[in-house]
Write a protein that holds these residues in place. Sequence first.
Motif, short mmCIF file in Angstrom:
data_model
loop_
_atom_site.label_atom_id
_atom_site.label_comp_id
_atom_site.label_asym_id
_atom_site.label_seq_id
_atom_site.Cartn_x
_atom_site.Cartn_y
_atom_site.Cartn_z
N ALA A 8 -65.43 -8.82 -9.69
CA ALA A 8 -65.19 -6.91 -9.68
C ALA A 8 -66.56 -6.43 -10.66
O ALA A 8 -66.12 -6.73 -11.71
CB ALA A 8 -63.74 -7.45 -10.22
N ASP A 10 -66.02 -3.53 -12.13
CA ASP A 10 -64.78 -2.71 -12.76
C ASP A 10 -66.18 -2.12 -14.04
O ASP A 10 -65.12 -2.05 -14.70
CB ASP A 10 -63.99 -3.40 -13.41
CG ASP A 10 -62.67 -4.20 -12.36
OD1 ASP A 10 -62.80 -3.48 -11.40
OD2 ASP A 10 -62.46 -5.46 -12.61
N LYS A 32 -67.00 -6.29 -5.47
CA LYS A 32 -65.39 -5.69 -4.95
C LYS A 32 -65.36 -3.86 -5.56
O LYS A 32 -65.76 -4.18 -7.24
CB LYS A 32 -64.37 -6.06 -6.09
CG LYS A 32 -62.89 -5.54 -5.86
CD LYS A 32 -61.82 -6.19 -5.99
CE LYS A 32 -61.28 -6.79 -7.86
NZ LYS A 32 -60.74 -5.02 -7.79
N LYS A 61 -56.05 0.11 -2.25
CA LYS A 61 -54.86 -0.78 -2.28
C LYS A 61 -53.98 1.21 -1.76
O LYS A 61 -53.29 1.08 -2.06
CB LYS A 61 -54.17 -0.87 -3.41
CG LYS A 61 -54.71 -1.86 -4.40
CD LYS A 61 -53.84 -2.64 -5.55
CE LYS A 61 -54.70 -3.62 -6.38
NZ LYS A 61 -55.66 -3.35 -6.86
N THR A 119 -49.15 -8.52 -9.68
CA THR A 119 -49.18 -9.37 -10.36
C THR A 119 -48.84 -8.77 -11.55
O THR A 119 -47.74 -8.98 -12.88
CB THR A 119 -50.31 -10.02 -10.67
OG1 THR A 119 -52.02 -9.44 -10.75
CG2 THR A 119 -50.34 -11.23 -10.33
N VAL A 156 -53.70 -10.04 -1.00
CA VAL A 156 -54.35 -10.90 -2.23
C VAL A 156 -53.16 -11.36 -2.80
O VAL A 156 -51.91 -10.52 -2.77
CB VAL A 156 -54.54 -9.70 -3.01
CG1 VAL A 156 -55.48 -9.63 -3.94
CG2 VAL A 156 -55.94 -8.06 -2.34
N PRO A 178 -57.43 -13.03 -7.42
CA PRO A 178 -57.93 -12.48 -8.73
C PRO A 178 -57.55 -13.51 -9.76
O PRO A 178 -56.05 -14.86 -9.56
CB PRO A 178 -57.41 -11.49 -9.29
CG PRO A 178 -56.55 -10.97 -7.83
CD PRO A 178 -55.79 -12.04 -7.02
N ARG A 181 -60.37 -18.08 -14.39
CA ARG A 181 -60.93 -17.70 -15.51
C ARG A 181 -61.90 -19.26 -15.59
O ARG A 181 -60.60 -20.90 -15.17
CB ARG A 181 -59.80 -18.08 -17.12
CG ARG A 181 -59.66 -16.89 -17.27
CD ARG A 181 -59.71 -15.57 -17.48
NE ARG A 181 -59.70 -14.32 -17.41
CZ ARG A 181 -60.30 -13.01 -16.62
NH1 ARG A 181 -60.15 -13.30 -15.76
NH2 ARG A 181 -59.33 -12.14 -17.33
N GLN A 190 -54.75 -11.27 -18.55
CA GLN A 190 -54.19 -12.59 -17.20
C GLN A 190 -53.49 -13.37 -18.01
O GLN A 190 -53.48 -14.26 -18.72
CB GLN A 190 -55.57 -12.81 -16.21
CG GLN A 190 -56.92 -11.57 -15.93
CD GLN A 190 -55.62 -10.86 -14.22
OE1 GLN A 190 -54.63 -11.13 -13.58
NE2 GLN A 190 -56.72 -10.31 -13.77
N VAL A 208 -61.68 -13.53 -7.27
CA VAL A 208 -62.40 -12.37 -7.77
C VAL A 208 -62.34 -12.33 -8.81
O VAL A 208 -61.12 -12.70 -9.88
CB VAL A 208 -61.31 -11.03 -7.27
CG1 VAL A 208 -61.41 -9.84 -8.07
CG2 VAL A 208 -60.84 -10.98 -5.24
N VAL A 209 -63.65 -12.28 -9.61
CA VAL A 209 -63.73 -12.35 -10.94
C VAL A 209 -64.19 -11.24 -11.39
O VAL A 209 -65.15 -10.61 -11.04
CB VAL A 209 -64.53 -13.60 -11.14
CG1 VAL A 209 -64.55 -14.93 -12.51
CG2 VAL A 209 -64.05 -14.97 -10.78
N GLY A 210 -63.90 -10.81 -12.93
CA GLY A 210 -64.04 -10.21 -13.27
C GLY A 210 -64.87 -10.12 -14.64
O GLY A 210 -65.78 -10.63 -14.47
N ARG A 211 -64.30 -9.66 -15.30
CA ARG A 211 -65.05 -9.91 -16.91
C ARG A 211 -65.42 -11.32 -17.19
O ARG A 211 -66.24 -11.26 -17.66
CB ARG A 211 -63.51 -9.99 -18.28
CG ARG A 211 -63.94 -8.31 -17.86
CD ARG A 211 -62.07 -7.86 -18.39
NE ARG A 211 -60.61 -8.71 -17.63
CZ ARG A 211 -60.01 -8.19 -17.78
NH1 ARG A 211 -59.74 -8.01 -19.16
NH2 ARG A 211 -58.75 -8.62 -17.39
N PRO A 212 -65.14 -12.67 -16.84
CA PRO A 212 -65.47 -13.92 -17.12
C PRO A 212 -66.84 -14.42 -16.26
O PRO A 212 -67.34 -14.91 -16.93
CB PRO A 212 -64.58 -15.14 -16.34
CG PRO A 212 -63.59 -14.39 -15.66
CD PRO A 212 -64.27 -12.74 -15.94
O1 C5P Z 1 -61.82 -8.95 -15.16
P1 C5P Z 1 -60.57 -9.71 -14.26
O2 C5P Z 1 -61.28 -11.24 -13.48
O3 C5P Z 1 -59.15 -9.94 -14.65
O4 C5P Z 1 -60.50 -8.96 -12.79
C1 C5P Z 1 -59.79 -9.28 -11.83
C2 C5P Z 1 -60.14 -7.80 -11.51
O5 C5P Z 1 -59.16 -8.31 -9.66
C3 C5P Z 1 -59.75 -5.95 -11.33
O6 C5P Z 1 -60.67 -6.18 -10.81
C4 C5P Z 1 -58.54 -6.33 -11.21
O7 C5P Z 1 -57.81 -5.22 -10.68
C5 C5P Z 1 -58.38 -7.40 -9.82
N1 C5P Z 1 -56.41 -7.52 -9.93
C6 C5P Z 1 -55.96 -8.48 -10.04
N2 C5P Z 1 -55.06 -8.76 -9.71
C7 C5P Z 1 -54.29 -8.34 -9.01
C8 C5P Z 1 -55.31 -7.27 -8.65
C9 C5P Z 1 -55.84 -6.89 -8.34
O8 C5P Z 1 -55.81 -8.52 -11.57
N3 C5P Z 1 -52.14 -8.47 -8.25
#
Ligand code: C5P
Length: 233
Positions: A8, A10, A32, A61, A119, A156, A178, A181, A190, A208-212
């Motif tokens: 992700a 972001d 993403k 979305k 979520t 999703v 998403p 962790r 989360q 889908v992995v962002g901050r980790p």
């Molecule tokens: O940083 P992190 O791993 O929490 O990022 C998760 C990504 O997935 C972010 O871009 C967040 O907006 C997206 N997302 C989510 N939960 C959802 C739908 C999308 O965390 N239900």
Amino acid sequence: MGKDVIVACDFASAAQTFAFLDCFTQEKPFVKIGMELFYAEGPSIVRELKARGHKIFLDLKLHDIPNTLKKSMVVLSRLDVDICNLHAGGTIPMMKAALEGLTREDGSRPLLIAVTQLTSTDQETMERDLLIRAPIDEVVMHYALNAKAAGLDGVVCSPLEAKKVHKTCGASFLTVTPGVRFADGDTGDQKRVMTPAQAKEVGADYIVVGRPITAAADPVAAYRRCVREFVDC
Ligand code: C5P
């Protein structure tokens, strides 16, 4: 496309995104792009990332009347993204129209997946603000079945829902999850999380992995760890 880790991105600008992705000298992560980056940079960010060889999940979305969704999806189909999404709450006619718009003249199209209930929505909020009184997991499965009935490719969902979605909608119906962790990592905001290995065990198709990854001291090592746990092991 098989199981994969989607990073992700972001970030608020193309410059930040490219600076981050330039760390990856050996691999081209599936990325993403969310609303923040897309609204800041426009379609050029998609074209540039495609030109750099990344697969793209465009996470906008969408949710509007069927005619508007259809026309918007025609535009997105020209951007050549790999996955895009909409809200299942727009109902089956909207999802069908979106799919029609997304399908190119030669029959090819990006994958189209649906957000069921966000979520960030819990049982109490759903009942109070949306007047939906069924148990939230039933609502999620109902929306997933609606997405399937409309011909979409998957949803999703939280990794905690992945198994049930597959049981309800079939093994080939994609679950993109998403809320991932590392076992020794910070969960941040989360609430319901799984490790990449656990997500694999419950049958998630994409994580889908962002901050980790994006906030890790060594993002490339964190990405490789995700791939190792989710894809390779
Ligand atoms: O940083 P992190 O791993 O929490 O990022 C998760 C990504 O997935 C972010 O871009 C967040 O907006 C997206 N997302 C989510 N939960 C959802 C739908 C999308 O965390 N239900």
